[in-house]
Design an enzyme around this catalytic site. Structure first.
Site, short mmCIF file in Angstrom:
data_model
loop_
_atom_site.label_atom_id
_atom_site.label_comp_id
_atom_site.label_asym_id
_atom_site.label_seq_id
_atom_site.Cartn_x
_atom_site.Cartn_y
_atom_site.Cartn_z
N LYS A 103 1.05 -1.31 0.09
CA LYS A 103 0.10 -0.05 -0.03
C LYS A 103 0.94 1.18 -0.08
O LYS A 103 0.74 2.03 -0.60
CB LYS A 103 -1.11 -0.05 1.38
CG LYS A 103 -2.20 -0.97 1.03
CD LYS A 103 -2.82 -1.20 2.26
CE LYS A 103 -3.66 -2.59 2.44
NZ LYS A 103 -4.46 -2.94 3.63
N GLN A 132 -4.20 -1.69 9.72
CA GLN A 132 -4.09 -3.07 9.15
C GLN A 132 -4.69 -4.09 10.15
O GLN A 132 -4.15 -4.29 11.26
CB GLN A 132 -2.93 -3.60 8.93
CG GLN A 132 -2.65 -4.63 8.00
CD GLN A 132 -3.23 -4.62 6.80
OE1 GLN A 132 -3.07 -3.46 5.90
NE2 GLN A 132 -3.89 -5.92 6.43
N ASP A 179 -10.83 2.39 3.99
CA ASP A 179 -10.91 1.01 4.10
C ASP A 179 -12.25 0.56 4.12
O ASP A 179 -13.01 -0.36 3.71
CB ASP A 179 -10.41 0.34 5.37
CG ASP A 179 -9.08 -0.38 5.25
OD1 ASP A 179 -9.22 -0.93 4.00
OD2 ASP A 179 -8.29 -0.87 5.97
#
Ligand code: NAD
Length: 295
Positions: A52, A96, A119
């Protein structure tokens, strides 16, 4: 059989985003900024976060990686989330998953400002998505919808079967496929671990999205001719012939299915790269929604 090349499509979309960033920053504006928080030493998570961050650099975004040790407390992580929520130089951020067991993931997700939740995991974004309102869509389902769209795969009125009902893939993709939108308007069946006679559903499906985490689960005798298969699974299996000793396979048995399906996503190189790209698209959107409109 036609391959849905997620890697190539993801590169095309990244180029489109990079061109837009270049255009926007010519007006002396700072570029979009994505931050990622990684807690602990999980090797798969470290690889995902690195991908990412590297992708951000390639397309001209700013990126910040906040790495914390495994023993970080829930309160410490909540404090980091609060700081990122307040930081006007950060457009979006992710924490994460999975997190170490002593941290409540739900509590952390709820603490993220929905305006920075790139997200798309916060219930506010999830609820907006379900109601067809503008929202930051969860990255993997967003990537799947983009693939269907860009490959011109007709979804309207089709029988779509989704295997797996996780909050990050199965449930949201079933909502997106059934929404009154394009792509969308499909008739969706959501199957899971308690579904009986699952093959009765898969054999009738025009499109199957599989997200179980079971290597090579879907076989040719479970589907009809011409089916479209979107394989979300990423499974590491032993491969003594490889130097690394392992290889990645999906939830669908690619070789077995390749003669029977009309389209299929490979693993690796299918849904995975699209997930990262969707996160970047969401960050660009957050930058436009909040930074550009307020400056
Ligand atoms: P999960 O592990 O949270 O849940 C699995 C789902 O499968 C559950 O809903 C369960 O009911 C269902 N299930 C399990 N066994 C079943 C069976 N025998 N029959 C029917 N249903 C069954 O799911 P997840 O987090 O969505 O992950 C699924 C897979 O997708 C994993 O391999 C994961 O690594 C991968 N994944 C890939 C990406 C990507 O970007 N490509 C993103 C997220 C997850």
């Amino acid at each position: 059989m036609k391959l849905i090349d997620g890697k190539a499509l993801s590169n095309t979309i990244k180029e489109e985003i990079a061109a837009e960033v270049k255009r926007l920053s010519t007006n002396k504006k700072r570029p979009p900024h994505l931050a990622a928080v990684l807690v602990g030493e999980d090797p798969a998570s470290a690889v995902y976060v690195r991908n990412k961050v590297t992708s951000c650099e390639k397309i001209g975004f700013e990126s910040t990686l906040i790495k914390k040790r495994e023993t970080t407390t829930e309160e410490e992580l909540l404090e980091i989330v609060r700081e990122l929520n307040e930081d006007k130089d950060v457009d979006g951020f992710i924490v994460q998953l999975p997190l170490p067991k002593h941290i409540n993931e739900h509590k952390i997700t709820l603490a993220i400002d929905p305006a920075k939740d790139v997200d798309g995991f916060h219930p506010t974004n999830f609820g907006k998505m379900a109601q067809g309102l503008p929202a930051y869509l969860p990255a993997t389902p967003f990537g799947i919808m983009t693939m269907l769209d860009r490959y011109d795969i007709d979804v309207q009125g089709k029988n779509c079967v989704v295997l797996g009902r996780s909050n990050i893939v199965g449930t949201p993709i079933s909502i997106l496929l059934s929404r009154k939108a394009t792509p969308g308007n499909a008739t969706v069946t959501l199957c899971h671990s308690r579904t009986q006679n699952l093959e009765d559903y898969t054999r009738k499906a025009d499109i199957i999205v599989i997200a179980l985490g079971i290597p090579n689960y879907l076989k040719a005798d479970m589907v009809k001719d011409g089916v479209v298969i979107i394989d979300v699974g990423i499974n590491r299996i032993e491969a003594p012939e490889r130097k690394s000793g392992y290889k990645l396979v999906g939830d669908a048995d690619f070789e077995d299915l390749s003669e029977k399906c009309s389209f299929i996503t490979p693993v690796p190189g299918g849904v995975g790269p699209m997930t990262v790209t969707s996160l970047l698209s969401n960050t660009l959107q957050a930058y436009k929604d909040h930074f550009l409109t307020n400056s």
